[in-house]
Design a protein around this motif. Structure first.
Motif, PDB file in Angstrom:
ATOM      1  N   SER A  67       0.829  -1.206   0.000  1.00 46.92           N
ATOM      2  CA  SER A  67       0.000   0.000   0.000  1.00 46.92           C
ATOM      3  C   SER A  67       0.858   1.249   0.000  1.00 46.92           C
ATOM      4  O   SER A  67       0.594   2.205  -0.735  1.00 46.92           O
ATOM      5  CB  SER A  67      -0.904   0.019   1.239  1.00 46.92           C
ATOM      6  N   GLY A  68       1.897   1.261   0.845  1.00 46.67           N
ATOM      7  CA  GLY A  68       2.783   2.412   0.881  1.00 46.67           C
ATOM      8  C   GLY A  68       3.540   2.585  -0.417  1.00 46.67           C
ATOM      9  O   GLY A  68       3.694   3.711  -0.914  1.00 46.67           O
ATOM     10  N   TRP A 144      13.975  11.895   7.600  1.00 45.77           N
ATOM     11  CA  TRP A 144      14.114  10.477   7.982  1.00 45.77           C
ATOM     12  C   TRP A 144      12.733   9.943   8.367  1.00 45.77           C
ATOM     13  O   TRP A 144      12.419   9.787   9.555  1.00 45.77           O
ATOM     14  CB  TRP A 144      15.095  10.325   9.145  1.00 45.77           C
ATOM     15  N   PRO A 145      11.888   9.636   7.393  1.00 43.13           N
ATOM     16  CA  PRO A 145      10.502   9.265   7.696  1.00 43.13           C
ATOM     17  C   PRO A 145      10.350   7.944   8.450  1.00 43.13           C
ATOM     18  O   PRO A 145       9.461   7.813   9.291  1.00 43.13           O
ATOM     19  CB  PRO A 145       9.841   9.186   6.310  1.00 43.13           C
ATOM     20  N   LEU A 146      11.220   6.950   8.172  1.00 45.42           N
ATOM     21  CA  LEU A 146      11.060   5.655   8.840  1.00 45.42           C
ATOM     22  C   LEU A 146      11.386   5.737  10.329  1.00 45.42           C
ATOM     23  O   LEU A 146      10.608   5.246  11.161  1.00 45.42           O
ATOM     24  CB  LEU A 146      11.900   4.585   8.143  1.00 45.42           C
ATOM     25  N   TYR A 177       5.348   0.319   8.561  1.00 48.86           N
ATOM     26  CA  TYR A 177       5.309  -0.533   7.368  1.00 48.86           C
ATOM     27  C   TYR A 177       4.861   0.274   6.152  1.00 48.86           C
ATOM     28  O   TYR A 177       5.407   0.110   5.052  1.00 48.86           O
ATOM     29  CB  TYR A 177       4.374  -1.723   7.605  1.00 48.86           C
ATOM     30  N   PHE A 178       3.870   1.152   6.346  1.00 44.77           N
ATOM     31  CA  PHE A 178       3.408   2.002   5.255  1.00 44.77           C
ATOM     32  C   PHE A 178       4.530   2.942   4.819  1.00 44.77           C
ATOM     33  O   PHE A 178       4.778   3.118   3.617  1.00 44.77           O
ATOM     34  CB  PHE A 178       2.189   2.803   5.711  1.00 44.77           C
ATOM     35  N   VAL A 179       5.222   3.542   5.773  1.00 46.99           N
ATOM     36  CA  VAL A 179       6.312   4.466   5.456  1.00 46.99           C
ATOM     37  C   VAL A 179       7.454   3.720   4.756  1.00 46.99           C
ATOM     38  O   VAL A 179       8.075   4.246   3.822  1.00 46.99           O
ATOM     39  CB  VAL A 179       6.804   5.171   6.730  1.00 46.99           C
ATOM     40  N   MET A 184      10.419   2.672  -0.551  1.00 41.74           N
ATOM     41  CA  MET A 184      10.965   1.602  -1.384  1.00 41.74           C
ATOM     42  C   MET A 184      10.897   1.946  -2.862  1.00 41.74           C
ATOM     43  O   MET A 184      10.074   2.736  -3.306  1.00 41.74           O
ATOM     44  CB  MET A 184      10.240   0.285  -1.107  1.00 41.74           C
ATOM     45  N   LYS A 185      11.788   1.314  -3.614  1.00 42.43           N
ATOM     46  CA  LYS A 185      11.798   1.410  -5.070  1.00 42.43           C
ATOM     47  C   LYS A 185      11.661   0.004  -5.645  1.00 42.43           C
ATOM     48  O   LYS A 185      11.778  -0.992  -4.926  1.00 42.43           O
ATOM     49  CB  LYS A 185      13.092   2.067  -5.553  1.00 42.43           C
TER      50      LYS A 185
END
Length: 368
Positions: A67-68, A144-146, A177-179, A184-185
């Motif tokens: 979803s993220g 640093w979102p995670l 998990y969404f973040v 991710m790429k």
């Protein structure tokens, strides 16, 4: 989350869905249905409860990461906001009301409130997805979102006063998990889809099952639901942040194994990946009916062959609920066309005019 798997294509060429993501969504929704079918049976089988623990440690994280990943382009553009309303808000309102009415009248709980602020049963995910999507533009601005999301999750795990409104405990504890998906790429998914990782996934899953079997009498499985603070689970406050980090690490490891085993080519079930929202929301009524009517109370169903049969039936039922005929019947609630409800955006109209092919003589008529 449930209908996003497409890959970039040239302008004017229809987008091709990525079979890997559709396969992953279908297999994950089958695991969700199997886990719900195991709930009334697992108390009689330590092995089944170990399998339940392992499945619950990664099936929703896998969904949420996907979803993220497909929310990376979300912004406040009017067309994307409309899709958020029709694809998330409307199904949430419809099914939250439907589940509440079902519980109130068919399960004989007249005191059960009908409230859009307190998601009940499966609808928590739609509520969480709406909050996560709306927060996406802000999350993408953070350096640093995670670590930020993990910090929020740890704070939530020691804050029982958050309450049940919008199921904020789950919203915050599943946020990392969404973040992660946002960060991710495509190449990150390719990294786990190698022969080496697939081979390593076998002993890792075997070890997870062994740990799950050991943990059955020692660990409260409510930790996997991420809906309570540590104090509400009878644990000291410091256990909350520790469990958030430990479970995040374990969930990522098993999710990587799950993605490694997910086929990347088109399979017989690939097309069903586009209908997982239907399977997710509809199978809950059957699960609740089975529990209320005692369909799984027969003693023989609590033995190994009965447990295998229940597992197979759950997989078949959720598969059928993802099919095109079911989608056509319930599209009015899950993918409604609501042009009548929205104003036309001038910028979007301009884009549509630019994309329309020019008719012969149209330019000459304009010049004249």
């Amino acid at each position: 989350m449930f209908r996003t798997a497409s890959s970039p294509s040239a302008p004017g060429v229809p987008k091709q869905r990525d079979a890997f993501f559709d396969n992953a969504k279908y297999l994950a929704i089958v695991l969700v249905a199997m886990g719900h079918a195991w709930e009334p049976l697992k108390g009689d089988s330590r092995i089944l409860e170990a399998a339940y623990t392992v499945v619950y440690s990664f099936h929703m994280p896998a969904f949420i990461i996907i979803s993220g990943y497909f929310s990376r382009s979300f912004d406040m553009r009017p067309d994307r906001l409309r899709r958020l309303v029709t694809g998330v808000v409307v199904p949430y309102v419809v099914f939250e009301t439907a589940y509440s009415l079902y519980h109130k009248y068919f399960e004989n709980d007249p005191g059960h409130p009908i409230s859009l602020l307190d998601p009940w049963y499966l609808t928590w995910f739609l509520c969480a997805l709406f909050v996560w999507r709306m927060a996406t533009p802000v999350l993408k601005l953070i350096r640093w979102p995670l670590p930020f999301a993990l910090g929020l999750a740890m704070l939530a795990s020691v804050t029982p006063s958050i309450g049940d409104d919008l199921d904020l405990q789950r919203v915050l504890q599943f946020l990392p998990y969404f973040v992660l998906g946002l960060c991710m790429k495509a190449e990150h998914f390719h990294m786990v889809r190698t022969r080496t990782v697939r081979i390593l996934a076998v002993p890792l899953f075997a070890a997870a099952l062994a740990v799950g079997w050991w943990a059955v009498p020692r660990m409260n499985t409510a930790w996997f639901y991420h809906r309570d603070a540590a104090q509400q689970l009878g644990a000291p406050w410091w256990a909350g942040p520790v469990m958030v980090l430990a479970m995040f690490g374990c969930s990522l490891l098993l999710t990587a194994c799950f993605f490694a085993w997910t086929p990347r080519r088109t399979m017989w079930f690939t097309a069903l990946g586009a209908g997982t929202l239907y399977g997710y929301l509809l199978h809950g009524f059957l699960v609740k009916a089975a529990a209320h009517e005692g369909w799984l109370d027969a003693a023989w169903l609590h033995r190994p062959l009965g447990e295998i049969l229940v597992t197979a039936v759950a997989a078949v039922v959720v598969t059928l609920l993802c099919t095109k005929p079911v989608q056509r019947v319930f599209r009015f609630a899950m993918e409604p066309r609501m042009e009548w409800a929205f104003k036309q955006d001038a910028a979007e109209l301009a884009r549509e005019r630019q994309q329309q092919p020019e008719r012969p003589g149209q330019r000459e008529k304009v010049l004249a």
